[in-house]
Design a protein around this motif. Sequence first.
Motif, mmCIF file in Angstrom:
data_model
loop_
_atom_site.group_PDB
_atom_site.id
_atom_site.type_symbol
_atom_site.label_atom_id
_atom_site.label_comp_id
_atom_site.label_asym_id
_atom_site.label_seq_id
_atom_site.Cartn_x
_atom_site.Cartn_y
_atom_site.Cartn_z
ATOM 1 N N UNK A 156 0.829 -1.212 0.000
ATOM 2 C CA UNK A 156 0.000 0.000 0.000
ATOM 3 C C UNK A 156 0.862 1.261 0.000
ATOM 4 N N UNK A 157 1.890 1.288 0.880
ATOM 5 C CA UNK A 157 2.759 2.474 0.970
ATOM 6 C C UNK A 157 3.659 2.603 -0.247
ATOM 7 N N UNK A 158 4.194 1.484 -0.719
ATOM 8 C CA UNK A 158 4.999 1.535 -1.947
ATOM 9 C C UNK A 158 4.188 2.104 -3.104
ATOM 10 N N UNK A 159 2.938 1.661 -3.203
ATOM 11 C CA UNK A 159 2.073 2.105 -4.309
ATOM 12 C C UNK A 159 1.821 3.607 -4.235
ATOM 13 N N UNK A 160 1.550 4.105 -3.019
ATOM 14 C CA UNK A 160 1.314 5.552 -2.861
ATOM 15 C C UNK A 160 2.535 6.353 -3.298
ATOM 16 N N UNK A 161 3.713 5.903 -2.873
ATOM 17 C CA UNK A 161 4.946 6.605 -3.246
ATOM 18 C C UNK A 161 5.229 6.450 -4.735
ATOM 19 N N UNK A 162 5.037 5.232 -5.248
ATOM 20 C CA UNK A 162 5.305 4.954 -6.663
ATOM 21 C C UNK A 162 4.395 5.776 -7.570
ATOM 22 N N UNK A 163 3.144 5.931 -7.161
ATOM 23 C CA UNK A 163 2.190 6.728 -7.947
ATOM 24 C C UNK A 163 2.587 8.197 -8.012
ATOM 25 N N UNK A 164 3.403 8.636 -7.065
ATOM 26 C CA UNK A 164 3.911 10.019 -7.075
ATOM 27 C C UNK A 164 5.239 10.132 -7.821
ATOM 28 N N UNK A 165 5.695 9.007 -8.393
ATOM 29 C CA UNK A 165 6.926 9.046 -9.171
ATOM 30 C C UNK A 165 8.193 8.755 -8.387
ATOM 31 N N UNK A 166 8.070 8.215 -7.168
ATOM 32 C CA UNK A 166 9.252 7.905 -6.364
ATOM 33 C C UNK A 166 9.919 6.653 -6.935
ATOM 34 N N UNK A 167 11.105 6.824 -7.517
ATOM 35 C CA UNK A 167 11.759 5.752 -8.274
ATOM 36 C C UNK A 167 12.075 4.524 -7.428
#
Length: 197
Positions: A156-167
């Motif tokens: 869940x947290x990875x997805x939130x960060x990934x959706x913001x472009x966090x590589x």
Amino acid sequence: NTSEGDLEIFLYYRRAAKKGHPAAMNRVALHYIEGMNGVRQNSQKAINWFNKAIENGNAEAAFNLGYLYETGKDVKQDQTKAIKYYTIAAERELAVAQHRLGNYYFMGTKVEKDQVVAVSWYKRAAANGYAAAQAMLGKCYQYGYGVSKDISQAISWYTKAADQGHAEAQSDLGQCYALGSGVKRDYAKAVEWFTKA
């Protein structure tokens, strides 16, 4: 774009700062620390203005002063002072400071290592939408740093960060899909996230 015009920008900020505007105080300090817009670099004046802004409730000034002490930019490097100012900014809900403070506790830099405290700061920063903190929470939940392992929370947290472009979060998410860790194994999604990263 003239140097006269640049100086005029600074003078407006200084005028507002002298009238008690905290954000303008922070801007004046930034002008002094960077030596920009025709203003001569002056660390002591910058620190004075940062402190005035902090006294008047400005979180960004506390973060900026913390950053100076963390990096030793134009001041003697002092991690204890950095933590002090990051704490002020973090308590005023500045997400980047909350994340930075979390890192200090996570690594045990000039504070007793305490990953539970680190996670609490990451959670506050993540709730404020800060992608790097969301990515760190993903790691904490995946590996059990300061919290019980919970791979669904990690995803869940990875997805939130990934959706913001966090590589890094995109890469971590790709890894989860490639291994089927917390999600159904899906090589196509793994490749998609690795490519984004």
